[in-house]
Design an enzyme around this catalytic site. Sequence first.
Site, PDB file in Angstrom:
ATOM      1  N   GLU A 173      37.540 -92.640  58.865  1.00 23.06           N
ATOM      2  CA  GLU A 173      36.460 -94.346  58.962  1.00 23.06           C
ATOM      3  C   GLU A 173      37.160 -95.038  58.962  1.00 23.06           C
ATOM      4  O   GLU A 173      37.548 -96.585  59.078  1.00 23.06           O
ATOM      5  CB  GLU A 173      36.287 -94.680  57.595  1.00 23.06           C
ATOM      6  CG  GLU A 173      35.149 -92.719  57.138  1.00 23.06           C
ATOM      7  CD  GLU A 173      34.332 -93.689  55.326  1.00 23.06           C
ATOM      8  OE1 GLU A 173      33.341 -92.816  55.621  1.00 23.06           O
ATOM      9  OE2 GLU A 173      34.754 -94.915  55.053  1.00 23.06           O
ATOM     10  N   GLU A 379      31.458 -86.355  53.851  1.00 22.36           N
ATOM     11  CA  GLU A 379      31.648 -86.902  52.727  1.00 22.36           C
ATOM     12  C   GLU A 379      29.492 -87.390  52.904  1.00 22.36           C
ATOM     13  O   GLU A 379      29.091 -87.815  53.693  1.00 22.36           O
ATOM     14  CB  GLU A 379      32.069 -88.638  52.859  1.00 22.36           C
ATOM     15  CG  GLU A 379      33.742 -88.573  52.675  1.00 22.36           C
ATOM     16  CD  GLU A 379      34.193 -90.018  52.813  1.00 22.36           C
ATOM     17  OE1 GLU A 379      33.149 -90.944  52.440  1.00 22.36           O
ATOM     18  OE2 GLU A 379      35.275 -90.603  53.356  1.00 22.36           O
TER      19      GLU A 379
END
Length: 478
Positions: A173, A379
């Site tokens: 991320e 995720e």
Amino acid sequence: MPESAQPVTPVTFPPAFLWGAATSAYQIEGAVREDGRTPSIWDTFSRTPGKTAGGETGDIAVDHYHRYREDVALMAELGLNAYRFSVSWPRVQPTGRGPAVQVGLDFYRRLVDELLAHGIKPAVTLYHWDLPQELEDAGGWPERDTAFRFAEYAQLVGEALGDRVEQWITLNEPWCSAFLGYGSGVHAPGRTDPLASLRAAHHLNLAHGLGTSALRSVMPARNSVAVSLNSSVVRTVSQDPADLAAARKIDDLANGVFHGPMLHGAYPETLLEATSTISDWSYVLDGDLQTINQPLDALGLNYYTPALVSAADATQEGPRADGHGASAYSPWPGADDVAFHQTPGERTEMGWSIDPTGLHELIMRYTREAPGLPLYITENGAAYDDKVDADGRVHDPERIAYLHGHLSAVRRAIADGADVRGYYLWSLMDNFEWAYGYGKRFGAVYVDYATLARTPKSSAHWYGQAARTGELPPVDGV
């Protein structure tokens, strides 16, 4: 067929599908002062008054550093066949420069050996936000040198673990690292400078490219190198041209700023134009885009909830409803004319709406964006207010329903032609949830923070049954 009816999707997953769980070093390891580890930006940030809920830190977290064998045994007992974890940069290379600390690498060697002994495939994330504080003191991600320091670190870890770990992820991320860390300041290091956030985004991209090359220079060719992006599914409140233009801005800042150079070798022109009053992008030097545009072996996608935007109403005031924490500063440089809206429907404890259709949409987008590139959901998960009942059990039917819905969306995407090869539940166990401290429980395993005892929730048993059979049990099946 009625308009609302959905075609039936087979519930069986491919036999080689990876059923995993994910964690990150600072959220679970603890032992922040042991074996030569030095502070990361998250150690500094969490010790700064007012930055985390209750002033909580990852000093102990869930003590995975000392309990990793127990945690691996628990994964095996549940039936998982993959585990994604991150390496703590300041544990391996305390100043962000120079040779590795072998005792730091030894922890990860032991962890990998334990996973392999239990038949669990390790996936290593090199950077999950814990930049060595010394590198931040030297300027952090807005400085170009940090990308080269990352490549050196990547090579050290690749040399140590590349013979036994086949799946590698450079960055987790990078949007959060750049825009929450240097834009809105709700993540470490807590800076609030729009130009710094854009510079950080570019140097994170550069780090990915340099790190990919560094890994490949020291690892067997069979190994896979990927990156995990929290790409946003951006929707509009209407088809009004102003709302569509707002969505274009957010899509560029959330997605195009990373997948543009990584997948296509260029930043979106619309991004450069929208941010031109903030940055001239002169820090993008000749050759950078070719360096960033390394061929990937796979792409990791992290998904929790879609974004809903419109053009801003001149009378609109108050905090952004973008789900990324409260701050007077925006993580969206050049997009002050965009308004975020709460999406409808049920919500998790994070206030995020539950919408599995967004995951299907995201997978199909990247199936088109990068044809032929294998995808992993690196995720996906939900926080709920889990409690231990009188019998010592933790029953979390909401999370089971969440997982059933999102895994069904993955299976539907596979049926629609997407090459999705695995799913990593966030998270294996309750842990330090960044600025939220220990108040948000994402784990399939409940952790009593007073005793650090682990108790698998009913969702862990449900997910384990799915992992063992390759089929989704009924929502009320555990």
